[in-house]
Design a protein around this motif. Structure first.
Motif, PDB file in Angstrom:
ATOM      1  N   VAL A 146     -34.587 -44.770 116.081  1.00 30.55           N
ATOM      2  CA  VAL A 146     -33.814 -43.882 115.703  1.00 30.55           C
ATOM      3  C   VAL A 146     -32.338 -43.892 116.518  1.00 30.55           C
ATOM      4  O   VAL A 146     -32.591 -43.621 117.623  1.00 30.55           O
ATOM      5  CB  VAL A 146     -34.456 -42.321 115.965  1.00 30.55           C
ATOM      6  CG1 VAL A 146     -33.390 -41.427 115.130  1.00 30.55           C
ATOM      7  CG2 VAL A 146     -35.704 -42.708 115.172  1.00 30.55           C
ATOM      8  N   ALA A 173     -28.473 -40.088 111.283  1.00 30.89           N
ATOM      9  CA  ALA A 173     -29.084 -41.088 112.144  1.00 30.89           C
ATOM     10  C   ALA A 173     -29.292 -42.362 111.343  1.00 30.89           C
ATOM     11  O   ALA A 173     -29.205 -42.343 110.281  1.00 30.89           O
ATOM     12  CB  ALA A 173     -30.810 -40.333 112.455  1.00 30.89           C
ATOM     13  N   LEU A 175     -31.918 -45.882 110.832  1.00 32.88           N
ATOM     14  CA  LEU A 175     -33.187 -45.786 111.121  1.00 32.88           C
ATOM     15  C   LEU A 175     -33.453 -47.337 111.183  1.00 32.88           C
ATOM     16  O   LEU A 175     -33.040 -47.930 109.990  1.00 32.88           O
ATOM     17  CB  LEU A 175     -34.017 -45.062 110.532  1.00 32.88           C
ATOM     18  CG  LEU A 175     -34.018 -43.340 110.134  1.00 32.88           C
ATOM     19  CD1 LEU A 175     -34.947 -42.780 109.090  1.00 32.88           C
ATOM     20  CD2 LEU A 175     -34.045 -42.920 111.548  1.00 32.88           C
ATOM     21  N   GLY A 186     -30.966 -42.083 108.119  1.00 30.32           N
ATOM     22  CA  GLY A 186     -32.076 -41.152 107.976  1.00 30.32           C
ATOM     23  C   GLY A 186     -31.271 -40.077 107.736  1.00 30.32           C
ATOM     24  O   GLY A 186     -30.521 -39.799 106.428  1.00 30.32           O
ATOM     25  N   GLY A 235     -36.859 -38.652 111.519  1.00 26.48           N
ATOM     26  CA  GLY A 235     -35.391 -38.776 111.676  1.00 26.48           C
ATOM     27  C   GLY A 235     -34.842 -39.076 110.046  1.00 26.48           C
ATOM     28  O   GLY A 235     -33.340 -39.023 109.945  1.00 26.48           O
TER      29      GLY A 235
END
Length: 342
Positions: A146, A173, A175, A186, A235
């Protein structure tokens, strides 16, 4: 960050042509094999070659043990202001790259671009990290990487705004569930209401597997300069939008760093509300509701920072610092965990 083999890697931006945020900037690293007591020579990990490479966000892939490094790029002539205004072509604007090290941070692969997978159409500014990213260790998403990041969006059609207005900033985020080989977006913070303008964001995994996120509020109308949020699904989404974090009301507008270590959630940043000065480490409740300034590091000026676990009783603090300016030097301190956790 600390590698699986125990080395400590200190990443930074090597600003070749001056102290500004654009121009010729390399991603550089120094490596320590004794917990940050001594350091090897400075090495270039990603050469800007006249352009800008920065915002390093490293993490160890728990599956392979490789160091995975994300960073951001733009043309050397492209300032943040021009990018925010939408006046930079895509190939010279903000782009995202990933690299790997399979030898404990001694060497890295060439940067590989992932922009198309992690940057939405209409986004202008984009920044990974800066600071260490997360490898989740608990729950159904254990092993996931993450990377907290931030972006800016273009104003809506017909608006007289230019895109430089702080409300167009937002956090998101990146991922990866395959050790950093493929990436996707994310959560995306896209409120743009000007209340909380989420910007540079740091994250830590809590003991129950949730992710706690703390962000720089870039001149929002909310009180204070910090905001926080929590993700309960690794996330992918936020349980609630970013909200003001009054427990850290002494922190100015600046990047900060989170680390969960020794059973405590720690946060590093300057501690003067209207100046980048007096570096400190706080101990937070896991929900971020309370904060105790556990350590006043010094009375000097300071800027960005990153926390790293060194051993069972020690954490490391890498931060910008100086006497006349926060940006005179980078300093690494070994901090006894007992002094931080109470």
């Amino acid at each position: 960050m600390r590698t699986r083999g125990g080395a400590v890697l200190a990443f930074a931006e090597g600003r070749v042509t001056g102290g500004g945020d654009s121009g010729h900037i390399d991603v550089v690293v120094r490596r320590s094999e004794d917990g940050g007591c001594t350091w090897g020579p400075l090495r270039v990990v990603a050469d800007g070659d006249g352009d800008t490479r920065g915002n390093p966000a490293p993490v160890v892939d728990p599956g392979s043990g490789d160091v995975v490094l994300l960073s951001s790029y733009n043309g050397g002539e492209a300032t943040e202001e021009l990018i925010l205004r939408g006046e930079v072509p895509a190939d010279r604007g903000r782009r995202v790259f990933v690299q790997r090290s399979a030898d404990d941070g001694r060497t890295f692969s060439a940067p590989r671009e992932i922009t198309a997978r992690v940057k939405l159409p209409g986004w202008r500014w984009y920044a990974t990290g800066p600071g260490h990213a997360l490898a989740l260790t608990r729950g159904p998403h254990a092993g996931r990487l993450v990377v907290p990041a931030d972006h800016s969006a273009a104003p809506p059609a017909g608006s007289s705004d230019t895109g430089r207005e702080p409300r167009y900033y937002g956090a998101h985020a990146l991922l990866s569930d395959d050790g950093g080989r493929s990436w996707r977006l994310g959560f995306v913070d896209a409120s743009h209401d000007g209340h909380v303008n989420a910007n540079e964001t740091t994250a830590a995994e809590l003991p129950d597997g949730r992710i706690y996120l703390n962000t720089r509020d870039q001149l929002g109308t909310a009180p204070g300069n910090r905001a926080d949020a929590v993700s309960g699904d690794g996330g992918a989404t936020l349980a609630r939008p970013f909200a003001p974090q009054p427990a850290l009301d002494r922190v100015p507008v600046v990047q900060g760093s989170l680390l969960h270590a020794g059973g405590a959630l720690l946060f590093s940043a300057p501690s003067v509300p209207d100046a980048r000065a007096e570096p400190a480490v706080w101990r937070l409740a896991d929900d971020g509701g309370t904060a105790v300034r556990a350590l006043a590091v010094s009375r000097r000026k300071t800027g960005y920072s990153d926390l790293v676990p060194l051993d069972a009783g020690t954490v490391g603090l890498l931060h910008e610092t100086g006497t006349a300016s926060p940006y005179e030097t980078l300093e690494f301190r070994r901090l006894p965990l007992a002094e931080l956790t109470g």
